[in-house]
Design a protein around this motif. Structure first.
Motif, PDB file in Angstrom:
ATOM      1  N   THR A 186      -6.148  -4.322  -3.222  1.00 31.21           N
ATOM      2  CA  THR A 186      -7.330  -4.101  -2.387  1.00 31.21           C
ATOM      3  C   THR A 186      -8.354  -5.203  -2.608  1.00 31.21           C
ATOM      4  O   THR A 186      -8.940  -5.725  -1.658  1.00 31.21           O
ATOM      5  N   GLN A 214      -9.842   2.637   3.473  1.00 31.78           N
ATOM      6  CA  GLN A 214      -9.861   1.232   3.066  1.00 31.78           C
ATOM      7  C   GLN A 214      -8.615   0.511   3.572  1.00 31.78           C
ATOM      8  O   GLN A 214      -8.706  -0.594   4.117  1.00 31.78           O
ATOM      9  N   SER A 268       0.830  -1.210   0.000  1.00 26.88           N
ATOM     10  CA  SER A 268       0.000   0.000   0.000  1.00 26.88           C
ATOM     11  C   SER A 268       0.860   1.254   0.000  1.00 26.88           C
ATOM     12  O   SER A 268       0.518   2.257  -0.645  1.00 26.88           O
TER      13      SER A 268
END
Length: 193
Positions: free
Chosen positions: A90, A144, A58
């Motif tokens: 994701t 998220q 990420s």
């Protein structure tokens, strides 16, 4: 003789630091999937390892975009590969969490439908203009990632209930920014009077 070619900007090489980080993110996706599979979301050590790989992957998303813009390394390959790498990471995380009954399937379906739909929309209108990532989009991504990390990390029992609240906020911002992107796309596609 001097002309436009003397002042022309040299082409950006496809093999550059920004695209290298995007490639690293793609490579880390199967590593992350394997670690979650081995952990079965029950073994704390493997969960920590999976979480750390997810965090590193990420982080490359944040850094590759900054490097590309800061050093003029934006390429057509990067514009296509970056969102693919993002959605792969994701999407894999959400699907794995749902497969292990940690996250309700409706959350995974809603987020993935929005992500894939907006990515397709961006490619559909790309010849008319770019739908840039908004501040809301950055908040969406941060929420998220935080929610996924919260679910992956073996939290103490007292902190486990915080995860659904973070994911709930992520879903709300995901839907709100999706509507914003739809409006931007509509404005780009609308014939000028």
């Amino acid at each position: 003789m001097t002309g436009a070619t003397d002042s022309a900007v040299p082409p950006v090489p496809v093999f550059n630091a920004a695209n290298g980080l995007t490639l690293l993110r793609l490579v880390l996706v199967p590593v992350f999937v394997a670690l979650v599979a081995v952990s079965a979301m029950t073994h704390p050590g493997w969960r920590v390892a999976a979480c750390l790989v997810f965090v590193v992957a990420s982080f490359t998303d944040l850094v590759d975009g900054w490097i590309a813009r800061r050093f003029g390394l934006v390429t057509s390959v990067g514009k296509v590969a970056d969102p693919i790498a993002d959605k792969a990471l994701t999407g894999a995380a959400l699907v794995l969490l749902s497969l292990h009954d940690v996250l309700p399937w409706w959350v995974t379906v809603v987020i993935l439908a929005r992500e894939l739909g907006i990515t397709a929309l961006r490619f559909w209108v790309i010849r008319l203009g770019v739908i840039a990532a908004s501040r809301g989009g950055k908040v969406k991504t941060a929420l998220q990632v935080l929610a996924i990390v919260w679910y992956l990390w073996p939290m103490p029992a007292a902190l486990v209930p915080v995860g659904p609240w973070i994911m709930g906020a992520a879903v709300l911002v995901t839907l709100a920014t999706g509507v914003d992107y739809l409006v931007q796309a509509w404005r780009l596609r609308r014939p000028v009077a």
